[in-house]
Design a protein around this motif. Sequence first.
Motif, PDB file in Angstrom:
ATOM      1  N   VAL A 207      29.698   4.690  72.436  1.00 45.35           N
ATOM      2  CA  VAL A 207      30.660   3.910  73.683  1.00 45.35           C
ATOM      3  C   VAL A 207      31.327   2.966  73.183  1.00 45.35           C
ATOM      4  N   GLN A 208      31.099   1.719  71.887  1.00 49.80           N
ATOM      5  CA  GLN A 208      31.161   0.857  71.816  1.00 49.80           C
ATOM      6  C   GLN A 208      33.133   1.338  71.082  1.00 49.80           C
ATOM      7  N   ALA A 209      33.105   2.377  70.456  1.00 50.37           N
ATOM      8  CA  ALA A 209      34.071   2.954  69.835  1.00 50.37           C
ATOM      9  C   ALA A 209      34.984   3.506  70.512  1.00 50.37           C
ATOM     10  N   GLY A 210      34.741   4.179  71.678  1.00 47.96           N
ATOM     11  CA  GLY A 210      35.408   4.594  73.117  1.00 47.96           C
ATOM     12  C   GLY A 210      35.989   3.061  73.775  1.00 47.96           C
ATOM     13  N   LEU A 211      34.384   1.895  73.849  1.00 49.55           N
ATOM     14  CA  LEU A 211      35.668   0.871  74.559  1.00 49.55           C
ATOM     15  C   LEU A 211      36.740   0.185  73.780  1.00 49.55           C
TER      16      LEU A 211
END
Length: 348
Positions: A207-211
């Motif tokens: 999720v952090q990479a996606g954000l």
Amino acid sequence: MNFEHTDDRRMLADTLARALGDTYGIETRNHAAYGEQGHDPAAWRQLAELGVIGALFDEASGGFGGGGFDITVVFEALGRALSVEPMLGALMAGRALAAAGGQDELLGSIISGETIAAFADDDAVTPVTAAQDGDAWRLTGTKAVVRHAGAAQVFVVTAGDAVFLAQAENASIRSYNLIDGGAAGEVTFANAPAARLGGASVRDTAVQAGLLALCAESIGAMEYVKEATLGYLRDRKQFGVPIGKFQALQHRMATVLLEIEQARSAVINAAYAFDREDAHLRARALHAAKYTIGRTGALVAEESVQMHGGIGMTWEYAVSHYAKRLVMIDHELGDEDHHLQRYIALGR
């Protein structure tokens, strides 16, 4: 701190911009975006052949980049071109697989573009639950708005705090086109076999990479809209003079330019924090960036359409499609209200 890109990153940005600029005009993009598949397989193959997917992963995972600024370089270029290729799914699913370990073959297939992967996180009315079946697991429930669900061969699925790998052939998929272009779908599992990848830390990694990717995509889209709006203000004449000479429009455009630069600074800060070991610093920077691009994206979309007048809403004019995408990015992986609350909750 030096935030200038390395030579390799500049070369990647130039190559990607040139490739997308030559083959990904707005008509081509819209034909793919609102078509049955929701993306252009030829463009996807080209991105893979250029090594763009590999830039999102480190050498240990089979790539050649993987840093925060590698992600922003790629997704800013994609945002500027308004690309609808399944890059976000490749990034998030791939990051989860890399964090879990033991999935080298599948991860290599994703990096090469042979396998399209989707990350399924948002629960529908029936949340996905996992039940252990001996050494295996079974998934039951539905995930909503899974991007490129119809094209995906594998899904990385969240169920509670755990993350699982499931094959598309074991799911029921209802596909549809999105208002801002591209395709998504509802993915339903009925006692479907799955492999457990890990817990909350694996989900957070993805999720952090996606954000960060969404924030960079938004910056790329804002840059296109900014240049298009400035060009229109120079070219459109009223009362014999360019409308860009009107003070009211100058003030509005100055506000837009300032807000875009502030948003870019937030994304640069998030890219820097992304590679730091301090999890608290990383989370705060990502929440701050996502909040900022959500607020700024809506402003840029509204102001650009207003300053263009009626033409800004027409299907044929690219700005209308960029405006839709800028607004919808805010609603992916949590909107600005969600991230502001999370930022506040983290404290200093």
